[in-house]
Design a protein around this motif. Structure first.
Motif, PDB file in Angstrom:
ATOM      1  N   ARG B  87       0.748  -1.265   0.187  1.00 61.78           N
ATOM      2  CA  ARG B  87       0.033   0.101  -0.063  1.00 61.78           C
ATOM      3  C   ARG B  87       0.906   1.333   0.165  1.00 61.78           C
ATOM      4  NH1 ARG B  87      -3.057  -2.702  -2.098  1.00 61.78           N
ATOM      5  NH2 ARG B  87      -3.303  -0.782  -2.894  1.00 61.78           N
ATOM      6  N   VAL B  88       1.957   1.129   0.393  1.00 61.59           N
ATOM      7  CA  VAL B  88       3.049   2.139   0.570  1.00 61.59           C
ATOM      8  C   VAL B  88       4.091   1.859  -0.310  1.00 61.59           C
ATOM      9  CG1 VAL B  88       4.132   3.682   1.885  1.00 61.59           C
ATOM     10  CG2 VAL B  88       2.178   2.729   3.063  1.00 61.59           C
ATOM     11  N   GLY B  89       4.070   2.197  -1.735  1.00 66.08           N
ATOM     12  CA  GLY B  89       5.284   1.855  -2.479  1.00 66.08           C
ATOM     13  C   GLY B  89       6.323   2.742  -2.491  1.00 66.08           C
ATOM     14  N   MET B  90       7.588   2.340  -2.995  1.00 65.76           N
ATOM     15  CA  MET B  90       8.331   3.146  -2.941  1.00 65.76           C
ATOM     16  C   MET B  90       9.656   3.062  -4.169  1.00 65.76           C
ATOM     17  SD  MET B  90      11.429   3.384   0.128  1.00 65.76           S
ATOM     18  CE  MET B  90      12.146   5.011   0.604  1.00 65.76           C
ATOM     19  N   VAL B  91      10.062   4.477  -4.399  1.00 61.58           N
ATOM     20  CA  VAL B  91      10.882   4.369  -5.433  1.00 61.58           C
ATOM     21  C   VAL B  91      12.294   4.962  -4.950  1.00 61.58           C
ATOM     22  CG1 VAL B  91      11.562   5.865  -7.598  1.00 61.58           C
ATOM     23  CG2 VAL B  91       9.246   5.061  -7.179  1.00 61.58           C
ATOM     24  N   PHE B  92      13.474   4.272  -5.499  1.00 61.80           N
ATOM     25  CA  PHE B  92      14.849   4.815  -4.805  1.00 61.80           C
ATOM     26  C   PHE B  92      15.667   5.866  -5.610  1.00 61.80           C
ATOM     27  CE2 PHE B  92      13.228   0.762  -3.431  1.00 61.80           C
ATOM     28  CZ  PHE B  92      13.668   0.721  -2.122  1.00 61.80           C
ATOM     29  N   GLN B  93      16.449   6.254  -4.918  1.00 60.14           N
ATOM     30  CA  GLN B  93      17.380   7.223  -5.352  1.00 60.14           C
ATOM     31  C   GLN B  93      18.069   6.906  -6.684  1.00 60.14           C
ATOM     32  OE1 GLN B  93      20.079   8.652  -2.484  1.00 60.14           O
ATOM     33  NE2 GLN B  93      21.300   9.809  -3.967  1.00 60.14           N
ATOM     34  N   LYS B  94      18.587   5.860  -6.639  1.00 59.40           N
ATOM     35  CA  LYS B  94      19.400   4.979  -7.470  1.00 59.40           C
ATOM     36  C   LYS B  94      18.517   4.352  -8.311  1.00 59.40           C
ATOM     37  CE  LYS B  94      23.317   4.028 -10.193  1.00 59.40           C
ATOM     38  NZ  LYS B  94      22.476   3.896 -11.452  1.00 59.40           N
ATOM     39  N   GLU B 168      -1.597   3.262  -2.325  1.00 55.74           N
ATOM     40  CA  GLU B 168      -2.226   4.365  -1.833  1.00 55.74           C
ATOM     41  C   GLU B 168      -1.090   5.495  -1.970  1.00 55.74           C
ATOM     42  OE1 GLU B 168      -5.438   4.760  -1.262  1.00 55.74           O
ATOM     43  OE2 GLU B 168      -5.536   2.605  -1.895  1.00 55.74           O
ATOM     44  N   ILE B 169       0.001   5.231  -1.300  1.00 53.99           N
ATOM     45  CA  ILE B 169       0.903   6.157  -1.076  1.00 53.99           C
ATOM     46  C   ILE B 169       2.205   5.770  -1.802  1.00 53.99           C
ATOM     47  CG2 ILE B 169       2.359   7.233   0.685  1.00 53.99           C
ATOM     48  CD1 ILE B 169       0.154   6.604   2.658  1.00 53.99           C
ATOM     49  N   LEU B 170       2.810   6.855  -2.513  1.00 52.47           N
ATOM     50  CA  LEU B 170       4.110   6.465  -3.221  1.00 52.47           C
ATOM     51  C   LEU B 170       5.416   7.457  -2.508  1.00 52.47           C
ATOM     52  CD1 LEU B 170       5.287   4.839  -5.473  1.00 52.47           C
ATOM     53  CD2 LEU B 170       4.685   6.931  -7.027  1.00 52.47           C
ATOM     54  N   LEU B 171       6.410   6.554  -2.029  1.00 53.31           N
ATOM     55  CA  LEU B 171       7.538   7.298  -1.431  1.00 53.31           C
ATOM     56  C   LEU B 171       8.439   7.531  -2.403  1.00 53.31           C
ATOM     57  CD1 LEU B 171       7.574   5.130   1.915  1.00 53.31           C
ATOM     58  CD2 LEU B 171       6.350   7.419   1.443  1.00 53.31           C
ATOM     59  N   MET B 172       9.105   8.626  -2.711  1.00 50.49           N
ATOM     60  CA  MET B 172      10.036   8.615  -3.712  1.00 50.49           C
ATOM     61  C   MET B 172      11.466   9.458  -2.990  1.00 50.49           C
ATOM     62  SD  MET B 172       7.975  10.280  -6.768  1.00 50.49           S
ATOM     63  CE  MET B 172       8.081   9.133  -8.407  1.00 50.49           C
ATOM     64  N   ASP B 173      12.338   8.799  -2.938  1.00 50.71           N
ATOM     65  CA  ASP B 173      13.809   9.023  -2.110  1.00 50.71           C
ATOM     66  C   ASP B 173      14.561   9.718  -3.328  1.00 50.71           C
ATOM     67  OD1 ASP B 173      15.509   9.455  -0.499  1.00 50.71           O
ATOM     68  OD2 ASP B 173      15.960   7.322   0.256  1.00 50.71           O
ATOM     69  N   GLU B 174      14.499  10.939  -3.242  1.00 51.08           N
ATOM     70  CA  GLU B 174      15.433  11.911  -4.258  1.00 51.08           C
ATOM     71  C   GLU B 174      15.487  10.930  -5.556  1.00 51.08           C
ATOM     72  OE1 GLU B 174      19.491  12.923  -3.199  1.00 51.08           O
ATOM     73  OE2 GLU B 174      18.747  12.410  -1.105  1.00 51.08           O
ATOM     74  N   PRO B 175      14.342  10.709  -6.440  1.00 52.84           N
ATOM     75  CA  PRO B 175      14.144  10.052  -7.623  1.00 52.84           C
ATOM     76  C   PRO B 175      14.807  10.526  -8.629  1.00 52.84           C
ATOM     77  CG  PRO B 175      12.232  11.389  -7.334  1.00 52.84           C
ATOM     78  CD  PRO B 175      12.976  11.562  -5.957  1.00 52.84           C
ATOM     79  N   CYS B 176      15.121  11.586  -8.686  1.00 49.66           N
ATOM     80  CA  CYS B 176      15.941  12.673  -9.837  1.00 49.66           C
ATOM     81  C   CYS B 176      17.401  12.726  -9.650  1.00 49.66           C
ATOM     82  CB  CYS B 176      15.298  13.741 -10.155  1.00 49.66           C
ATOM     83  SG  CYS B 176      13.484  13.644 -10.517  1.00 49.66           S
ATOM     84  N   ALA B 177      17.710  12.080  -8.496  1.00 44.93           N
ATOM     85  CA  ALA B 177      19.323  12.377  -8.162  1.00 44.93           C
ATOM     86  C   ALA B 177      20.457  11.797  -9.357  1.00 44.93           C
ATOM     87  CB  ALA B 177      19.546  11.873  -6.730  1.00 44.93           C
ATOM     88  N   ALA B 178      19.834  10.758  -9.829  1.00 45.90           N
ATOM     89  CA  ALA B 178      20.843  10.432 -10.765  1.00 45.90           C
ATOM     90  C   ALA B 178      20.489  10.777 -12.161  1.00 45.90           C
ATOM     91  CB  ALA B 178      20.967   8.785 -10.736  1.00 45.90           C
ATOM     92  N   LEU B 179      19.682  11.690 -12.379  1.00 46.84           N
ATOM     93  CA  LEU B 179      19.316  11.802 -13.788  1.00 46.84           C
ATOM     94  C   LEU B 179      19.702  13.247 -14.226  1.00 46.84           C
ATOM     95  CD1 LEU B 179      15.603  10.423 -13.432  1.00 46.84           C
ATOM     96  CD2 LEU B 179      17.699   9.280 -14.228  1.00 46.84           C
TER      97      LEU B 179
END
Lengths: 375, 252
Positions: B87-94, B168-179
């Motif tokens: 329910r709480v998805g996550m996208v990582f920095q790298k 429901e919730i999407l956590l994004m931990d610096e998703p653009c740091a490597a872009l």
């Protein structure tokens, strides 16, 4: 005052002769090693090649590779022709030429026929021990790499496993003898007298008896597996750790359980590394003599392991011949003569070719995997 | 407006090292909450508490306070962690796609959740890739390796993978740091699309990004929440001098 003319040297460079001396000394030592290798392989190939290669198609003496090992009989017939026949053919000859006198008969143990028995025995021992070692090794490696917390205790465990790799193989042989051959548990209806402990089972008449597996394929595989476990565990742990942490994070973050994550996101990517590293262990297993001397190997065996069995699983409790032990037997137990050379050098050459193929195979596989698995 | 995540007096530590001190804030549903602050200020630690991915680290633990997701305290003993993370998805920095095909990457979450019907998975994969604005680029090569994609595409693939299980919730931990900036722009466009469906929590070092794509911004410093408020207010009229100093670039 800087004089640019000083940049041009007069005479030989500094330390010229010393450099040449050092260089030729180091080079000489290096090439000495190569010379030893060339001599070793050269001798074996030159003397062994006639035993396994022929001048006609298929260029390999299939009989030597596929026939059973027998005693070689050497004799002269009445016309003075010298015959070299393995025991079975010798008996046929005697029957066919009944009544004829033969002269100068000599027999050479293990020198006739082929070496199919040892080749098959080695193959069985290798496969069995690799399967065992992979199963236990990968399990332990998964625990160490994925589950265990980094504590001093786990550190000590890892160290103990590494130390296991340094134990001489003869010690493993004796260990295998005392544990697997004499003390390992079997389920049987009639325990032997020397059984260490007999636990009755709930099924009528059957008991769990700690009487050992005797000298058998099973005991040999178990002993060899113990010997290569440290290699397999260390290599597997490294392969598991090489899988990027991001894979685990992603899988866990999507609701994967720990085991799902390991099974689907870690193991598949570390398996190639685990298998290629274990190929090196195969080379070691195939080559060891000491661990199987007391646990599985016999010098002479008339049947192939699967012949004369009541059920297929009995193969596990049958004794086998093995190439390294066969070579030991040929070298140490029979006097060397022109008639025994074929078997002696032929066996060693076959053995070397097998081991070389395994090592080469693992090197090629490893290089391929390295290229394929990049992240 | 309902509250998706409610953090109350949260203190969190790695072993004896206190990482968060008494943090309290609410994150409204279907809005973007951005966390800004210098490195090591605890922003990543905070969002990693929301899906309990910090559990991996054996010494990490909550020392005080609670986090509630839609009213449920997620640090209760009887919480179903797998379901929480679904329910709480996550996208990582790298960006971290698996070394599998594009299709398998997106299908992964569905498969481990127990979905087996092939056509259901096909549909869900397509839907996620469309939502992640990636379908047009990869729709014709779903079964090729994910590593063949560019960095920005790989990160969008990770977003597709994270939303495949419809959290429901999407956590994004610096998703653009490597872009690069262009790929960053695409992710930001994507975020403004995604917030119609998901509550988004984003950690960023890029203050312009926080200003562009968030509704609420929180500034953290040394493990403490310094100030939280509507993005406009934080950037135009911060009430705390530390926030102002950080935003105007006098420090950090």
């Amino acid at each position: 005052m800087f004089n640019p003319e000083n940049l041009i040297r007069k005479g030989l460079p500094k330390g010229y002769f010393k450099d040449i001396l050092v260089r030729s000394l180091l080079g000489g030592i290096t090439y000495l090693m190569v010379l030893i290798a060339v001599l070793l392989f050269g001798k074996i190939i030159i003397d062994g090649a006639p035993a396994i290669f022929t001048s006609e198609f298929p260029f390999v003496d299939t009989e030597f590779l596929t026939a059973k090992n027998e005693t070689l009989h050497v004799f002269d017939d009445a016309k003075g022709t010298r015959h070299q026949l393995p025991a079975s053919k010798y008996n046929e000859y005697i029957e066919a030429h009944a009544g004829q006198q033969i002269y100068n008969e000599q027999t050479f143990s293990y020198s006739g026929g082929g070496i199919a028995g040892p080749i098959i025995g080695t193959a069985l021992l290798t496969c069995g021990s690799i399967i065992l070692a992979l199963f236990f090794g990968v399990c332990a490696a998964i625990y160490l790499a994925e589950y265990a917390k980094q504590s001093p205790f786990i550190h000590a465990v890892r160290l103990a496993i590494l130390n296991l790799a340094g134990i001489p193989s003869i010690v493993f042989g004796l260990f295998g003898f005392s544990v697997f051959v004499l003390a390992a548990p079997v389920i049987t209806a009639n325990p032997v007298d020397r059984s260490l402990l007999v636990l009755p089972l709930f099924i009528e008449g059957w008991a769990l008896s700690f009487q050992g597996w005797n000298s058998s394929l099973m005991a040999g595989c178990a002993t060899l597996a113990c010997m290569i476990l440290p290699v397999v565990i260390t290599a597997s742990e490294e392969s598991l750790r090489a899988v990027p942490q991001g894979f685990r994070d992603a899988s866990l973050a999507m609701g994967g359980t720990r085991w799902q994550t390991i099974r689907k996101c870690v193991l598949p990517f570390s398996l190639p590394g685990i298998l290629t590293s274990s190929l090196l262990a195969i080379t070691r297993v195939a080559g060891e003599t000491a661990p199987i001397m007391f646990t599985a190997a016999v010098a002479a065996k008339d049947d192939f392991p699967w012949e004369g069995l009541a059920n297929p699983f009995d193969i596990l409790s049958s004794q086998v011949q093995a190439l390294p032990y066969h070579i030991y037997t040929l070298a140490a137990r029979i006097p060397s003569s022109e008639y025994t050379q074929r078997a002696q050098f032929g066996s060693v050459l076959v053995f070397l070719i097998l081991v070389a193929m395994l090592s080469f195979g693992s090197m090629v596989l490893r290089a391929k995997m390295r290229k394929k698995l990049k992240w | 407006m309902s509250t998706a995540v409610q953090i109350q007096n949260l203190s969190f530590a790695y072993g004896s090292k206190q990482a968060l001190h008494d943090v309290s804030l609410d994150m409204p549903a279907r809005k973007v909450t951005a966390f800004i602050g210098p490195s090591g200020c605890g922003k990543s630690t905070l969002i990693r508490c929301i899906n309990r991915i910090n559990d991996r680290i054996s010494t990490a633990h909550v020392t005080a306070g609670t986090i509630k997701v839609h009213g449920i305290d997620i640090y209760r003993k009887d919480i179903n962690i797998q379901e929480l993370r679904r329910r709480v998805g996550m996208v990582f920095q790298k960006y971290n796609p698996f070394a599998k095909s594009i299709y398998e990457n997106v299908a992964y979450g569905l498969r481990i959740a127990g979905m087996t019907n092939r056509s259901d998975i096909d549909d869900a994969v397509e839907k996620s890739l469309r939502n992640a604005a990636l379908w047009d680029e990869v729709g014709d090569r779903l079964h090729t390796s994910a590593f063949g994609l560019s960095g920005g595409q790989q990160q969008r693939l990770c977003i597709a993978r994270a939303i495949a299980t419809e959290p429901e919730i999407l956590l994004m931990d610096e998703p653009c740091a490597a872009l690069d900036p262009l790929a960053t722009l695409r992710i930001e466009e994507l975020i403004s699309e995604l917030k119609k469906k998901f509550t988004i929590v984003i950690v960023t070092h890029n203050m312009a990004q926080a200003a562009r794509c968030s509704d609420q911004t929180a500034f953290m410093y040394l493990g403490k929440l310094v100030e939280v408020g509507p993005t406009m207010k934080i950037f135009e009229n911060p009430s705390d001098p530390q926030t102002e100093a950080y935003i105007t670039g006098s420090f950090g």
